[in-house]
Design an enzyme around this catalytic site. Structure first.
Site, mmCIF file in Angstrom:
data_model
loop_
_atom_site.group_PDB
_atom_site.id
_atom_site.type_symbol
_atom_site.label_atom_id
_atom_site.label_comp_id
_atom_site.label_asym_id
_atom_site.label_seq_id
_atom_site.Cartn_x
_atom_site.Cartn_y
_atom_site.Cartn_z
ATOM 1 N NE ARG A 1 -0.779 8.662 5.001
ATOM 2 C CZ ARG A 1 -0.722 8.033 6.165
ATOM 3 N NH1 ARG A 1 0.291 8.282 6.984
ATOM 4 N NH2 ARG A 1 -1.647 7.165 6.510
ATOM 5 C CD GLU B 1 -2.448 1.472 2.662
ATOM 6 O OE1 GLU B 1 -2.815 2.629 2.979
ATOM 7 O OE2 GLU B 1 -2.615 0.485 3.402
ATOM 8 C CE LYS C 1 -6.470 2.258 7.066
ATOM 9 N NZ LYS C 1 -5.758 3.210 6.192
#
Length: 213
Positions: free
Chosen positions: A51, A47, A134
């Protein structure tokens, strides 16, 4: 893509290994080597969080690596979804979920692991058809004890807890019946990535891949 199909695809990703590395990449030039090191250690699902400015380039580089399954994290908007898919991401991860984001992932055929922090959020996603979610931020929301409590009345939902998960507490989550895997950043510490210590990253990945579940 329907929510049901998205959850089937997300479950397959989650079952590849006990840990999905959560990666914040500042320099895309090292992305391929990082991916190779993690895959070599037994962690194929990766993943890359959106950001940093280098994130999309990192996804492009990692998507070229044999054996890796590359996803994009921190999806917040339809634009994020479209950019991640165009860069080569084959699944997405979000810290929460909005109808606009869910619509975008379904329209772009990008399987999503949507975030939930409460029973109500998990129920809302399940109502739409998302049975794989999640749990975020895991430790701040009560940790494994909270996830176990949520699972008791909502056993239909399986989770990937992320946020504050480490080698020390990963087993607390992985031992739960409603946990498919965990997400964590400890397998790719910044100092090892910066130093290009790929053997060290592989060693951490092997340790994580050997966790029981």
């Amino acid at each position: 893509m329907t929510p049901q199909d998205a959850s089937i695809a997300a479950a397959k990703v989650c079952r590849l290994a006990p840990v999905i590395p959560v990666l914040v990449i500042d320099d895309a030039s090292s992305a391929a080597q990082l991916a190779k090191a993690l895959v070599a250690g037994g962690l194929p699902a990766l993943e890359i969080t959106l950001r940093t400015p280098a994130a999309l380039d990192a996804i492009r580089e990692m998507a070229k690596i044999d054996g890796g399954v590359v996803g994009a994290g921190t999806l917040l908007t339809p634009k994020d979804v479209e950019a991640a898919k165009a860069a080569g991401a084959t699944f997405g991860v979000a810290p929460g979920a909005t109808d606009i984001l869910l619509d975008a992932c379904e329209a772009n055929d990008l399987p999503l692991l949507p975030g939930a922090a409460t029973a109500s959020e998990a129920m809302h996603l399940l109502e739409r058809g998302y049975s794989v979610q999640k749990f975020f931020p895991a430790e701040a929301n009560g940790g494994a004890r909270a996830l176990k409590a949520i699972g008791a009345p909502i056993p239909q939902v399986k989770f990937c807890p992320t946020g504050g998960v480490s080698l020390k507490n990963a087993n607390d989550y992985l031992s739960l019946g409603n946990t498919l895997c965990v997400g964590g950043s400890w397998v790719a510490p910044k100092d090892k990535v910066t130093a290009g210590d790929w053997a060290g990253v592989t060693a951490l990945a092997k340790e994580a891949a050997a966790l029981p579940r």
